[in-house]
Enzyme design. Structure first.
Site, PDB file in Angstrom:
ATOM      1  CE1 TYR A  26      -3.517   2.685   0.877  1.00 35.37           C
ATOM      2  CE2 TYR A  26      -1.856   3.315   2.439  1.00 35.37           C
ATOM      3  CZ  TYR A  26      -3.177   3.564   1.782  1.00 35.37           C
ATOM      4  OH  TYR A  26      -4.173   4.818   1.919  1.00 35.37           O
ATOM      5  CB  ILE A  83      -2.500   0.765  13.386  1.00 35.39           C
ATOM      6  CG1 ILE A  83      -3.692   0.279  14.000  1.00 35.39           C
ATOM      7  CG2 ILE A  83      -2.375   1.889  12.888  1.00 35.39           C
ATOM      8  CD1 ILE A  83      -4.570   1.290  14.921  1.00 35.39           C
ATOM      9  CB  VAL A  85      -7.274  -2.436   9.190  1.00 38.36           C
ATOM     10  CG1 VAL A  85      -8.835  -3.028   8.867  1.00 38.36           C
ATOM     11  CG2 VAL A  85      -7.254  -1.988  10.436  1.00 38.36           C
ATOM     12  N   GLY A  91     -12.649   0.923   6.924  1.00 34.98           N
ATOM     13  CA  GLY A  91     -13.806   1.598   6.935  1.00 34.98           C
ATOM     14  C   GLY A  91     -14.874   1.181   7.979  1.00 34.98           C
ATOM     15  CB  ILE A  94     -10.957  -2.830  12.096  1.00 34.42           C
ATOM     16  CG1 ILE A  94     -12.316  -3.717  11.845  1.00 34.42           C
ATOM     17  CG2 ILE A  94      -9.973  -3.662  12.746  1.00 34.42           C
ATOM     18  CD1 ILE A  94     -12.047  -4.591  10.718  1.00 34.42           C
ATOM     19  N   GLY A  95      -9.580   0.012  13.008  1.00 32.59           N
ATOM     20  CA  GLY A  95      -8.657   0.649  13.404  1.00 32.59           C
ATOM     21  C   GLY A  95      -8.630   1.447  14.562  1.00 32.59           C
ATOM     22  CG  ASN A 122      -2.654   6.876   5.049  1.00 36.03           C
ATOM     23  OD1 ASN A 122      -3.586   7.094   4.752  1.00 36.03           O
ATOM     24  ND2 ASN A 122      -2.039   5.828   5.496  1.00 36.03           N
ATOM     25  CE1 TYR A 129      -3.400   6.879  14.144  1.00 45.63           C
ATOM     26  CE2 TYR A 129      -2.306   7.532  12.313  1.00 45.63           C
ATOM     27  CZ  TYR A 129      -2.624   6.566  13.137  1.00 45.63           C
ATOM     28  OH  TYR A 129      -2.110   5.314  12.968  1.00 45.63           O
TER      29      TYR A 129
END
Length: 147
Positions: A26, A83, A85, A91, A94-95, A122, A129
């Site tokens: 990614y 972290i 996912v 979305g 989960i994060g 990002n 955050y």
């Protein structure tokens, strides 16, 4: 869909290494990954890091990997290395679950705070955050040496 989180175990390392590679892909940096399952297992056994996993239907779909560092100014700090996912599960909150578990671990172990990095491009992660009131540092420059 039921999502659960738990402390990671040594048997989870192959699955979290797959997540690491997915993140590197990614971030357009898969060729920079020199770690492997064997090294991660050795380092876990040496207690160099710990991690949480998120699961759905007994499949690991996310993780938060962290370790402790020491600041001469602040004392014990938790550093969240990654972290992650899986792309198909992003979305779904989960994060947030993993981040909250990591924050709780920092507090429970007497840390004075938590640190991590995020790539400036990002924007979804930066936005995530910001919701926590994160301080973004424009002054310090990240440095590294590779051996």
């Amino acid at each position: 869909m039921t999502i659960s989180t738990r402390q990671g175990k040594i048997e989870d390392i192959p699955a979290i290494f797959e997540l690491v590679k997915e993140l590197a892909l990614y971030e357009r940096a898969l060729n920079q990954v020199t770690n492997n399952v064997e090294k991660m297992t050795r380092d876990y056994n040496e207690k160099l890091y710990d991690f949480f996993v998120a699961e759905s239907d007994s499949k690991i779909i996310g993780m938060s990997l962290y370790y402790y560092r020491y600041s001469t100014w602040k004392g014990k700090r938790l550093y969240m290395e990654d972290i992650i996912v899986t792309e198909d599960m992003r979305g779904n909150g989960i994060g947030k679950i993993l981040f909250d578990a990591t924050v709780a671990a920092a507090k429970q172990t007497g840390c004075t705070g938590m640190l991590w990095q995020v790539l400036d491009w990002n924007t979804s992660a930066v936005g995530f955050y910001r919701k926590y009131g994160t301080n973004f540092d424009n002054e310090w420059i990240n440095c590294s040496l590779d051996f």
